[in-house]
Structures are given as C-alpha cells and as structure tokens.
Design a protein around this motif. Sequence first.
Motif, PDB file in Angstrom:
ATOM      1  N   CYS A  35       0.849  -1.195   0.000  1.00 28.29           N
ATOM      2  CA  CYS A  35       0.000   0.000   0.000  1.00 28.29           C
ATOM      3  C   CYS A  35       0.884   1.245   0.000  1.00 28.29           C
ATOM      4  O   CYS A  35       2.095   1.168   0.167  1.00 28.29           O
TER       5      CYS A  35
ATOM      6  N   LYS B  44       0.206   7.060   3.880  1.00 24.39           N
ATOM      7  CA  LYS B  44      -0.984   7.068   4.736  1.00 24.39           C
ATOM      8  C   LYS B  44      -0.555   7.057   6.200  1.00 24.39           C
ATOM      9  O   LYS B  44       0.454   6.473   6.555  1.00 24.39           O
TER      10      LYS B  44
ATOM     11  N   LEU C  48      -7.803   1.402   5.525  1.00 27.21           N
ATOM     12  CA  LEU C  48      -7.310   0.168   4.905  1.00 27.21           C
ATOM     13  C   LEU C  48      -7.640  -1.058   5.759  1.00 27.21           C
ATOM     14  O   LEU C  48      -8.055  -2.095   5.243  1.00 27.21           O
TER      15      LEU C  48
ATOM     16  N   ARG D  83     -10.240  -2.752   3.360  1.00 24.79           N
ATOM     17  CA  ARG D  83      -9.526  -3.765   2.574  1.00 24.79           C
ATOM     18  C   ARG D  83      -9.391  -5.080   3.334  1.00 24.79           C
ATOM     19  O   ARG D  83      -9.534  -6.155   2.771  1.00 24.79           O
TER      20      ARG D  83
END
Length: 117
Positions: A17, A21, A29, A33
């Motif tokens: 990723c 972030k 996430l 995800r």
Amino acid sequence: MLSFTGSLKVFVALEPCDLRKSFNGLHALASERLGEDPMGGALFVFTNRQHTRLKILYWDGTGLWVMIKRLERGTFSWPRSVEAGITKMRLAPEALAMLTDGIELRGARMRPWYDRE
C-alpha cells in the motif's frame, strides 16, 4: 526489538500500500480492505512495494499508534497469498517479531542483509 503477548492478533496486509498514509488512511485500509475492526486491539501491518518499509497500526484502548520501520538495506520477507482474493494473513506475535528482525518466515533463515554486530 518489539515484543507483544501471545494472545495479540496480528494481521498482515498481503498487498503493498501507499505508506504515505497515516492514522486515518491506515484505519480505512484495515477496515475496508482487510475487513477488520481497527479498534479491536489487533496489530495491522502494511508494507510498500519494495518491502523495504513497514507500518503498524495498533489501538491500545485509548488511542491509535502508528509505528514504522525502514530498512537501510535488504527487504522484509513478506508473506504471499496462496489463493486469489486473499488480502490478509494472520500471524502469531512471534512470527511478527521474526519478520521485523530479518528472519525468513519460510525456512527460518536470516535474510542476507541482516548482520548485527
């Protein structure tokens, strides 16, 4: 060296990723995800494409922690998905310690870059 208790849940995101972030992005996430509750007390581990950096998101009951490790050389031994569509893997806390300390998760060998004086 990090150490965590044996009852701690550790989830590793198998796909890389964007590690720019921080709290909110990693929280999203973990929930979207990986399909897990980031405030459930588990560790969530993310890596970049080159496997030279990792970030860990952790809720301790009062707030979120973001921890990062950057390797000066070499790469982390990152687990791979064995089935299509699998986005996460659960690791034992001991396996996370091995991963962050430069040990191959398959075969339990030291990575070639790892040399402690």
